[in-house]
Write a protein that holds these residues in place. Sequence first.
Motif, PDB file in Angstrom:
ATOM      1  N   GLY A 194       0.832  -1.313  -0.002  1.00 49.09           N
ATOM      2  CA  GLY A 194      -0.065   0.168  -0.112  1.00 49.09           C
ATOM      3  C   GLY A 194       0.877   1.370   0.080  1.00 49.09           C
ATOM      4  O   GLY A 194       1.976   1.307   0.409  1.00 49.09           O
ATOM      5  N   ASP A 195       0.272   2.403  -0.507  1.00 48.02           N
ATOM      6  CA  ASP A 195       0.926   3.732  -0.393  1.00 48.02           C
ATOM      7  C   ASP A 195       1.193   4.241   0.731  1.00 48.02           C
ATOM      8  O   ASP A 195       0.623   4.030   2.106  1.00 48.02           O
ATOM      9  N   ILE A 196       2.355   4.809   0.884  1.00 52.68           N
ATOM     10  CA  ILE A 196       2.857   5.543   2.144  1.00 52.68           C
ATOM     11  C   ILE A 196       2.385   7.057   1.997  1.00 52.68           C
ATOM     12  O   ILE A 196       2.766   7.704   1.062  1.00 52.68           O
ATOM     13  N   VAL A 197       1.623   7.504   2.831  1.00 52.33           N
ATOM     14  CA  VAL A 197       1.027   8.826   2.714  1.00 52.33           C
ATOM     15  C   VAL A 197       1.789   9.678   3.867  1.00 52.33           C
ATOM     16  O   VAL A 197       1.463   9.480   5.152  1.00 52.33           O
ATOM     17  N   LEU A 198       2.576  10.669   3.787  1.00 51.56           N
ATOM     18  CA  LEU A 198       3.045  11.590   4.369  1.00 51.56           C
ATOM     19  C   LEU A 198       2.101  12.973   4.541  1.00 51.56           C
ATOM     20  O   LEU A 198       2.026  13.605   3.523  1.00 51.56           O
ATOM     21  N   ILE A 199       1.694  13.180   5.492  1.00 52.61           N
ATOM     22  CA  ILE A 199       0.783  14.511   5.766  1.00 52.61           C
ATOM     23  C   ILE A 199       1.643  15.543   6.372  1.00 52.61           C
ATOM     24  O   ILE A 199       1.892  15.226   7.653  1.00 52.61           O
ATOM     25  N   ILE A 200       1.919  16.555   6.061  1.00 50.31           N
ATOM     26  CA  ILE A 200       3.231  17.422   6.419  1.00 50.31           C
ATOM     27  C   ILE A 200       2.394  18.590   6.736  1.00 50.31           C
ATOM     28  O   ILE A 200       1.956  19.339   5.914  1.00 50.31           O
ATOM     29  N   ASP A 201       2.778  18.998   7.859  1.00 52.61           N
ATOM     30  CA  ASP A 201       2.597  20.547   8.351  1.00 52.61           C
ATOM     31  C   ASP A 201       3.749  20.977   9.295  1.00 52.61           C
ATOM     32  O   ASP A 201       3.608  20.975  10.427  1.00 52.61           O
ATOM     33  N   SER A 202       4.808  21.079   8.783  1.00 55.08           N
ATOM     34  CA  SER A 202       6.154  21.255   9.385  1.00 55.08           C
ATOM     35  C   SER A 202       7.080  22.427   9.138  1.00 55.08           C
ATOM     36  O   SER A 202       7.227  22.338   7.714  1.00 55.08           O
ATOM     37  N   PRO A 203       7.463  23.105   9.892  1.00 53.20           N
ATOM     38  CA  PRO A 203       8.792  24.375   9.587  1.00 53.20           C
ATOM     39  C   PRO A 203       9.941  23.697   9.294  1.00 53.20           C
ATOM     40  O   PRO A 203      10.809  24.447   8.797  1.00 53.20           O
ATOM     41  N   GLY A 204      10.362  22.373   9.356  1.00 53.99           N
ATOM     42  CA  GLY A 204      11.508  21.752   9.300  1.00 53.99           C
ATOM     43  C   GLY A 204      11.762  21.144  10.438  1.00 53.99           C
ATOM     44  O   GLY A 204      11.145  20.531  11.105  1.00 53.99           O
ATOM     45  N   GLY A 205      13.336  21.310  10.594  1.00 48.64           N
ATOM     46  CA  GLY A 205      13.903  20.342  12.009  1.00 48.64           C
ATOM     47  C   GLY A 205      15.248  19.738  11.508  1.00 48.64           C
ATOM     48  O   GLY A 205      15.939  20.276  10.897  1.00 48.64           O
ATOM     49  N   ASP A 206      15.476  18.702  12.019  1.00 46.21           N
ATOM     50  CA  ASP A 206      16.852  18.025  12.131  1.00 46.21           C
ATOM     51  C   ASP A 206      17.241  17.640  10.731  1.00 46.21           C
ATOM     52  O   ASP A 206      16.519  16.495  10.060  1.00 46.21           O
ATOM     53  N   VAL A 207      18.200  17.846  10.107  1.00 49.72           N
ATOM     54  CA  VAL A 207      18.792  17.724   8.611  1.00 49.72           C
ATOM     55  C   VAL A 207      18.980  15.874   8.746  1.00 49.72           C
ATOM     56  O   VAL A 207      18.669  15.224   7.739  1.00 49.72           O
ATOM     57  N   ALA A 208      19.600  15.611   9.893  1.00 52.86           N
ATOM     58  CA  ALA A 208      20.059  14.120   9.888  1.00 52.86           C
ATOM     59  C   ALA A 208      18.984  13.370   9.808  1.00 52.86           C
ATOM     60  O   ALA A 208      18.867  12.172   9.122  1.00 52.86           O
ATOM     61  N   ALA A 209      17.749  13.738  10.593  1.00 52.62           N
ATOM     62  CA  ALA A 209      16.630  13.058  10.684  1.00 52.62           C
ATOM     63  C   ALA A 209      15.944  12.815   9.439  1.00 52.62           C
ATOM     64  O   ALA A 209      15.593  12.039   8.923  1.00 52.62           O
ATOM     65  N   MET A 210      16.109  14.042   8.632  1.00 54.56           N
ATOM     66  CA  MET A 210      15.351  14.007   7.329  1.00 54.56           C
ATOM     67  C   MET A 210      16.128  13.124   6.302  1.00 54.56           C
ATOM     68  O   MET A 210      15.492  12.373   5.656  1.00 54.56           O
ATOM     69  N   PHE A 211      17.380  13.184   6.128  1.00 56.53           N
ATOM     70  CA  PHE A 211      18.132  12.268   5.518  1.00 56.53           C
ATOM     71  C   PHE A 211      17.796  10.740   5.919  1.00 56.53           C
ATOM     72  O   PHE A 211      17.793   9.903   4.967  1.00 56.53           O
ATOM     73  N   SER A 212      17.903  10.598   6.925  1.00 56.99           N
ATOM     74  CA  SER A 212      17.346   8.951   7.369  1.00 56.99           C
ATOM     75  C   SER A 212      16.151   8.601   6.870  1.00 56.99           C
ATOM     76  O   SER A 212      15.828   7.363   6.512  1.00 56.99           O
ATOM     77  N   ILE A 213      15.070   9.477   7.082  1.00 59.95           N
ATOM     78  CA  ILE A 213      13.818   9.192   6.461  1.00 59.95           C
ATOM     79  C   ILE A 213      13.676   9.152   5.000  1.00 59.95           C
ATOM     80  O   ILE A 213      13.087   8.176   4.581  1.00 59.95           O
TER      81      ILE A 213
END
Length: 241
Positions: free
Chosen positions: A95-114
């Motif tokens: 099944g599709d993975i749905v990211l519902i986003i309302d975020s100003p940003g955050g940790d770059v390392a965590a972003m790369f991992s995701i």
Amino acid sequence: MSRLLTINGNTRNKINIKKSRLVNNYSNIKGNILESLRNRILNEKMEDTTYDVKTEPEDEVPMKHILKINDEITDETFDAALDLILNCICTGSTGDIVLIIDSPGGDVAAMFSIIDLLNSVPNKVITINMGMAGSCASNLFVLGDKRYMTKHAKFFFHSPAFLANEALLNLKALKDDIKTLEDICAHFENSLTSRTSIPKELIKEGIATSDGIILNSDECIKYKVTDEILTDFNKIITEKT
């Protein structure tokens, strides 16, 4: 059918997985993460860990897997994404993975991992900007195979920043920090260049400053940042994958 995991401050749902026994350091996972995680899940005996390993019937509509990110992106956001991916693997869900986003940003390392984690599985990714996809959240948004945003949502990108090495007088440490920042900027620029039609000069202008560039929904349609303006949320969540 959909499953919802929510990140809101320090609160998030769990799916009965003791992650510390699976992943001590995500950066050490190399090669085919899908195969390695599945093998570890099926072969290892782990205390306090339960899995319902099954596959979806061929005639059953694959359920969507939903991750709601309405705060800063942190290690907890990655943990929630890992829970979701493990659930997909354990159930054999396509099944599709749905990211519902309302975020100003955050940790770059965590972003790369995701981003690395989502790129490691075959499931399609749908991203929905429900208010703001800013800073590193903008990179998560453009990751979507299909992208939506609400009429009044904003898309914001700028120069990434991080805390420099504490050894202020250490020239090598300073050079290393600058190199890291340059690499992050290059990734941001490549991501926006390859996945949107935002003019390169505008991308460079935004990434060069902390003020950055803010685009509204009409501009995002123009520059192919989003595929559609969201008009029927129910349809996106319930339609067949």
